[in-house]
Motif scaffolding. Sequence first.
Motif, PDB file in Angstrom:
ATOM      1  N   ALA A 271       2.296  28.074   1.133  1.00 41.54           N
ATOM      2  CA  ALA A 271       2.374  26.583   1.358  1.00 41.54           C
ATOM      3  C   ALA A 271       1.784  25.899   0.218  1.00 41.54           C
ATOM      4  CB  ALA A 271       1.576  26.522   2.675  1.00 41.54           C
ATOM      5  N   GLY A 272       2.411  24.987   0.030  1.00 41.19           N
ATOM      6  CA  GLY A 272       2.044  23.826  -0.870  1.00 41.19           C
ATOM      7  C   GLY A 272       0.939  22.983  -0.286  1.00 41.19           C
ATOM      8  N   PRO A 273       0.387  21.968  -1.019  1.00 41.11           N
ATOM      9  CA  PRO A 273      -0.538  21.104  -0.292  1.00 41.11           C
ATOM     10  C   PRO A 273       0.412  20.371   0.536  1.00 41.11           C
ATOM     11  CG  PRO A 273       0.199  20.283  -2.667  1.00 41.11           C
ATOM     12  CD  PRO A 273       0.509  21.761  -2.482  1.00 41.11           C
ATOM     13  N   GLY A 274      -0.255  20.174   1.814  1.00 45.18           N
ATOM     14  CA  GLY A 274       0.494  19.368   2.849  1.00 45.18           C
ATOM     15  C   GLY A 274       0.395  17.779   2.556  1.00 45.18           C
ATOM     16  N   VAL A 275       1.378  17.020   3.180  1.00 44.67           N
ATOM     17  CA  VAL A 275       1.468  15.659   2.926  1.00 44.67           C
ATOM     18  C   VAL A 275       0.333  14.910   3.419  1.00 44.67           C
ATOM     19  CG1 VAL A 275       4.035  15.820   3.357  1.00 44.67           C
ATOM     20  CG2 VAL A 275       2.763  15.339   5.126  1.00 44.67           C
ATOM     21  N   THR A 276      -0.407  15.503   4.417  1.00 50.00           N
ATOM     22  CA  THR A 276      -1.585  14.836   5.193  1.00 50.00           C
ATOM     23  C   THR A 276      -3.033  15.239   4.263  1.00 50.00           C
ATOM     24  OG1 THR A 276      -2.151  16.789   6.405  1.00 50.00           O
ATOM     25  CG2 THR A 276      -0.526  14.996   7.335  1.00 50.00           C
TER      26      THR A 276
ATOM     27  N   GLU B 102       0.844  -1.139  -0.084  1.00 52.64           N
ATOM     28  CA  GLU B 102      -0.011  -0.024   0.001  1.00 52.64           C
ATOM     29  C   GLU B 102       0.810   1.367  -0.025  1.00 52.64           C
ATOM     30  OE1 GLU B 102      -3.180   0.818  -0.090  1.00 52.64           O
ATOM     31  OE2 GLU B 102      -4.063  -1.302  -0.306  1.00 52.64           O
ATOM     32  N   VAL B 103       0.570   2.408  -0.518  1.00 55.90           N
ATOM     33  CA  VAL B 103       1.297   3.550  -0.835  1.00 55.90           C
ATOM     34  C   VAL B 103       0.444   4.653  -0.416  1.00 55.90           C
ATOM     35  CG1 VAL B 103       2.539   4.897  -2.419  1.00 55.90           C
ATOM     36  CG2 VAL B 103       2.361   2.664  -3.031  1.00 55.90           C
ATOM     37  N   ARG B 104       1.467   5.717   0.457  1.00 59.59           N
ATOM     38  CA  ARG B 104       0.951   6.826   1.032  1.00 59.59           C
ATOM     39  C   ARG B 104       1.993   7.725   0.950  1.00 59.59           C
ATOM     40  NH1 ARG B 104      -2.769   3.662   0.895  1.00 59.59           N
ATOM     41  NH2 ARG B 104      -4.101   3.082   2.569  1.00 59.59           N
ATOM     42  N   ASN B 105       1.456   9.101   1.041  1.00 56.92           N
ATOM     43  CA  ASN B 105       2.150  10.213   1.113  1.00 56.92           C
ATOM     44  C   ASN B 105       3.464  10.188   2.368  1.00 56.92           C
ATOM     45  OD1 ASN B 105       1.653  11.818  -1.250  1.00 56.92           O
ATOM     46  ND2 ASN B 105       0.135  12.836  -0.133  1.00 56.92           N
ATOM     47  N   GLY B 106       4.558  10.602   2.117  1.00 58.57           N
ATOM     48  CA  GLY B 106       5.561  10.778   2.805  1.00 58.57           C
ATOM     49  C   GLY B 106       5.936  12.342   2.760  1.00 58.57           C
TER      50      GLY B 106
ATOM     51  N   PHE C 142      -1.848   7.024  12.577  1.00 56.42           N
ATOM     52  CA  PHE C 142      -1.108   6.185  12.205  1.00 56.42           C
ATOM     53  C   PHE C 142      -0.096   6.687  11.364  1.00 56.42           C
ATOM     54  CE2 PHE C 142      -0.145   2.902   8.889  1.00 56.42           C
ATOM     55  CZ  PHE C 142       0.738   2.112   9.840  1.00 56.42           C
ATOM     56  N   LEU C 143      -0.500   7.274   9.968  1.00 54.68           N
ATOM     57  CA  LEU C 143       0.382   7.873   9.146  1.00 54.68           C
ATOM     58  C   LEU C 143       1.297   8.860   9.939  1.00 54.68           C
ATOM     59  CD1 LEU C 143      -1.993   8.169   6.207  1.00 54.68           C
ATOM     60  CD2 LEU C 143      -0.213   6.265   6.487  1.00 54.68           C
TER      61      LEU C 143
ATOM     62  N   VAL D   2       4.222   6.988  11.430  1.00 53.63           N
ATOM     63  CA  VAL D   2       4.913   6.228  10.557  1.00 53.63           C
ATOM     64  C   VAL D   2       5.818   7.364   9.878  1.00 53.63           C
ATOM     65  CG1 VAL D   2       5.189   5.019   8.502  1.00 53.63           C
ATOM     66  CG2 VAL D   2       3.603   4.533  10.213  1.00 53.63           C
ATOM     67  N   ARG D   3       5.415   8.527   9.778  1.00 56.21           N
ATOM     68  CA  ARG D   3       6.277   9.613   9.094  1.00 56.21           C
ATOM     69  C   ARG D   3       7.362  10.150   9.996  1.00 56.21           C
ATOM     70  NH1 ARG D   3       0.866  11.855   6.960  1.00 56.21           N
ATOM     71  NH2 ARG D   3       0.730  10.975   4.791  1.00 56.21           N
ATOM     72  N   LYS D   4       6.979  10.148  11.238  1.00 54.51           N
ATOM     73  CA  LYS D   4       8.031  10.214  12.246  1.00 54.51           C
ATOM     74  C   LYS D   4       8.923   9.319  12.315  1.00 54.51           C
ATOM     75  CE  LYS D   4       5.147  13.382  15.185  1.00 54.51           C
ATOM     76  NZ  LYS D   4       4.603  13.662  16.765  1.00 54.51           N
ATOM     77  N   GLU D   5       8.692   7.966  12.535  1.00 54.72           N
ATOM     78  CA  GLU D   5       9.856   6.997  12.438  1.00 54.72           C
ATOM     79  C   GLU D   5      10.534   6.810  11.324  1.00 54.72           C
ATOM     80  OE1 GLU D   5       8.092   3.163  13.517  1.00 54.72           O
ATOM     81  OE2 GLU D   5       6.594   3.873  15.035  1.00 54.72           O
ATOM     82  N   ALA D   6       9.955   7.361  10.210  1.00 53.80           N
ATOM     83  CA  ALA D   6      10.948   7.301   8.872  1.00 53.80           C
ATOM     84  C   ALA D   6      12.043   8.229   9.205  1.00 53.80           C
ATOM     85  CB  ALA D   6      10.056   7.641   7.931  1.00 53.80           C
ATOM     86  N   GLU D   7      12.032   9.245   9.716  1.00 53.25           N
ATOM     87  CA  GLU D   7      12.852  10.389   9.977  1.00 53.25           C
ATOM     88  C   GLU D   7      14.006   9.968  11.029  1.00 53.25           C
ATOM     89  OE1 GLU D   7      10.894  14.038  10.912  1.00 53.25           O
ATOM     90  OE2 GLU D   7      10.156  14.149   8.552  1.00 53.25           O
ATOM     91  N   LEU D   8      13.657   9.075  11.929  1.00 51.10           N
ATOM     92  CA  LEU D   8      14.425   8.567  12.821  1.00 51.10           C
ATOM     93  C   LEU D   8      15.717   7.888  12.301  1.00 51.10           C
ATOM     94  CD1 LEU D   8      11.901   6.978  15.294  1.00 51.10           C
ATOM     95  CD2 LEU D   8      13.012   9.269  15.383  1.00 51.10           C
ATOM     96  N   ASP D   9      16.849   7.806  13.082  1.00 57.12           N
ATOM     97  CA  ASP D   9      18.146   7.340  12.711  1.00 57.12           C
ATOM     98  C   ASP D   9      18.156   5.536  12.896  1.00 57.12           C
ATOM     99  OD1 ASP D   9      19.310   9.720  12.167  1.00 57.12           O
ATOM    100  OD2 ASP D   9      19.968   9.864  14.387  1.00 57.12           O
ATOM    101  N   VAL D  10      18.917   5.133  12.167  1.00 58.48           N
ATOM    102  CA  VAL D  10      18.915   3.637  12.115  1.00 58.48           C
ATOM    103  C   VAL D  10      20.027   3.399  13.352  1.00 58.48           C
ATOM    104  CG1 VAL D  10      19.691   1.451  11.055  1.00 58.48           C
ATOM    105  CG2 VAL D  10      18.845   3.496   9.637  1.00 58.48           C
ATOM    106  N   TYR D  11      19.531   2.130  14.268  1.00 63.58           N
ATOM    107  CA  TYR D  11      20.279   1.907  15.361  1.00 63.58           C
ATOM    108  C   TYR D  11      21.301   0.935  15.018  1.00 63.58           C
ATOM    109  CZ  TYR D  11      21.181  -0.584  19.684  1.00 63.58           C
ATOM    110  OH  TYR D  11      21.925  -1.010  21.034  1.00 63.58           O
ATOM    111  N   ASP D  12      22.524   1.252  15.474  1.00 63.64           N
ATOM    112  CA  ASP D  12      23.635   0.196  15.218  1.00 63.64           C
ATOM    113  C   ASP D  12      24.008  -0.237  16.642  1.00 63.64           C
ATOM    114  OD1 ASP D  12      26.067  -1.018  14.426  1.00 63.64           O
ATOM    115  OD2 ASP D  12      27.076   1.029  14.309  1.00 63.64           O
TER     116      ASP D  12
END
Length: 725
Positions: free
Chosen positions: A475-480, A48-52, A490-491, A494-504
Motif C-alpha cells: 500500500a502506498g501513502p494514504g490520502v489522509t 486552500e489545497v488538500r489531498n483528494g 471534515f476532509l 468532503v472526499r465522500k461528497e466529491a465522489e457523489l453524482d451531480v443532481y439533475d
Amino acid sequence: MAHNSALHSNFDVDYVITYRFTDTNNVDAQDGFSALMRALAGVGLATEVRNGDHCSLLVFIRVGSEKRFAHEVYRSRVKDWLYGVRAAEPAQETQDTLAGQNLTEAERFRTIHHLITSPINEGGAGVIPKEGRWKNVESIFPLHDHVFNKEWIKKWSTMTFLKVEDLDQIRDRFGEKIAYYFAFTQNYFAFLIFPAAFGFASWVILGSFSPVYALVNGLWCVTLVEYWKRQELDLSVRWGVKGVAGIQKKRRDFKHEKEAKDPVTGETLRIFPATKRLSRQLLQLPFALLAALALGTLIATGFGIEIFLSEVYNGPGKSLLVFLPTGLLTTLVPTLTTMLTSVATRLNDYENWETSESYESALTQKIFVLNFITSYLPIFLTAFVYVPFGSLVVPYLDIFSLTARPFARNEKQLQSPKTGFVINPSRLRNQVIYFTVTAQIVNFGLETVLPYVKRRGFSKYQEIKSEKAAQKGGAGPGVTIDDVPEEAEFLKRVRKEAELDVYDVATDLREMVIQFGYLSLFSVVWPLTPISFIINNWIELRSDAVKICVEMQRPTPHRADSIGPWLDSLEFLAWLGSITTAALAYLFSNDGLGPDGSPATIKGWALLLTIFFSEHIYLLVRWGVRLAVSKIDSPGMEKERAERFMVRKQYLQDTLGEDVLDVPPSFAEEKITRESLEEDARQSSLRTTGPRDHFWSRQRTWEESAKVGRSLIEKMAPKEGKKQR
C-alpha cells in the motif's frame, strides 16, 4: 460580510474544485494547476489545497475580496433591474444595496459560481470542468450543510403538506430551479386529493371506463395545468425572478457565421441565420420517425412475444417464459434509448443554439418524444390494437414460436388458434396497474435505494482492498497522511461528497410529467390510479429531499421563473388525454367488455364523433378555466402591483418633491380691504396691463368665484325652479 452557520460548519468553504491528474503527465498537471490558482485569485477568490482520492487534489474556495464579491452582487442586481426582473433600481452605493435586501445562501453560491465559470470578458475566471485547458478540473460543487439537511429531512417527515415558507427555504438554499420542482410536485400532490376521492367513488359505483369519470378527469387536468401557470407567476413575483428567462446566457459552443452591429445599441452581434437553423430543425421530423420506428418495433416485438407466450403457447415452462419479453425490453429499451438520446444531443448541437436556455429547451422536447414512446406505447398497443383487433392479429403471431420451440413437446403447443380466439379482457387494466403501481415502486428502488447500496458497497470494497494491500506491504501513502487532526473529519466528508453524482432536477421533473400522462391518458381504465400517485408523490417529495442531501453533490443554485418546456408537455398530455379517454370510454361502453378482439362492433363515425366532441369540450373548458383563473387575485399579483406603485411614487417624489402626491393645500382666506385694493392698483400702474390681466383680476379668490357663480345661477335659473324654491 457576515457568513451564516452553514459556512462556519464547513470552515467557511464556499466551493470545492476536484482537480484530477490521473492521465496527465507531471509537468502538464503542475502547469495546469498553477494556471487554475492564478485564474481563481484573479477574480478575488481565496484558495486552500488538500489531498483528494485517486490522484486528485481538492481546492477549497472562499471569497477573498469582499469588495470584489459585493461589486459582483451589485452588478447582478443592476442587470436584473435593467432587464425588468427587479422593479426598483438598486441603491447607488453597493453596501446600501446589500443591506437593503438580504443575501441568501443561494445568491451567494450563484455569484461565486459565476465568478469561477464565467468567461474572462464577463469578469469571471472562465473555468469550465473537462473543457479545453481545464480538462483536469473534474467538478465544481458547494458543500452540504449537514445540520440544515438533518433538520430539513426530520421536519418534512412529519408534514403532510408543504407551506409556501417551506418552498421559500428551498429557494434560499438551492435556488429557484429546484424550488419550482418541489412547488410543482407539492401542487400536483394537493390537487390529487380530489381525483383520488372521486376515483375511489367511481370505482365503487360506476366502475371502469365511465364517461362521467372521463369527463371529470379531463376537467381536473385542465384545471391543474391552468392553475399551475398562475402559481408559477405568483412564485416568480414572490421570489423576484419574474422575467429572469429573458436574461439568457450565451453558449460557449455557439458558432456564428457573421457579425453585425446592433442599430440601436451599436454592439457587435454574432449571428447565425435563423433560416439555416430552421432547416436544421426540420431534421427533427426524420429523427422522431426513426425513434418511433426503432423503439416502436422493439416494444411491439416484445408485446407480440408476450401475447404469444401468455395466450397462445400452452407448453412446459410457460410460467417462466412469460417473463422473457420483460427481460428483453428491460435490457434493450434503455440501451436503445441511450443511443437515441445521444443522437438527439448531437442533433441539438448541430442546430447551434445561441443560448443555454434555448439549447436545454430544444433538448428537453426531443427527449420527451423518446420518453413518450417508451412510457405509453405498450398501453396504446393494448388499448387500440390488441383489444379491437386481437382476433385478427393473434393468428399471425406464430412467427414468435421460435422463442418457445426448445421447450415445446409438439407443434400444437406453438400454433395459435385460427378461429375462436378470445382476448384477455383484463389485460389492459393489469397493464395500467403495472405502470401506475408496480413501475412506480421499481423506479423508487432504482432511484433511491440502489444508488445508496452501490455507494456503500463500493466504499466497503475500497476498504477491503486497502486492508489487503496494507497486509501485503504494497500500500502506498494514504490520502489522509497529511491531514491535520482538526481537519480530518471534515476532509473525510468532503472526499465522500466529491465522489457523489451531480443532481439533475430535469430528471425528477420528467418523472412527474410522465406520471401525469398516465393519469391523463389512461386512468379511465383504472380509476384508482390517483390513489396510487398521491401515495407515491408524498414519498417522492421526501425521498427527493433525501436524495439531494445524501445521494448527490449539493447542486449549484440556478434561477428560473417556471418549470420551462415541461409546462408545454403537461398541456400536450392534457389535450391528448381528452382524446384517449373519450376513445376508451366509447370502445368499452358495453359494460366495460370492449370490442372483444373484433372491430365489427366499432362504428367509425361514432368513434370519431366522440373524439371530436371531447376535444372541443376540452378547448371550451380550457378557455373558461383560463378566464376564471385570470380573474382571481393572488398575493403575487398584489405584491407586483405594490412594487410598481412604489416605483412610480419614488420616481415622482425624486423628480417633483416629497409632497407631490399629497393633496394641494387650500388657499388661505384673503380679506379684501381698502389697503389691498390700493396695493393692487399701485402694482397695476407699475406694469403694462392688457385684456388678459383684466380677465384674471376680476375675481381674486375662490370665494368670489363661488359668489359670482351663485348669482349667475340665480339670474339664469328657470322660472319653475324659482317657484319651487
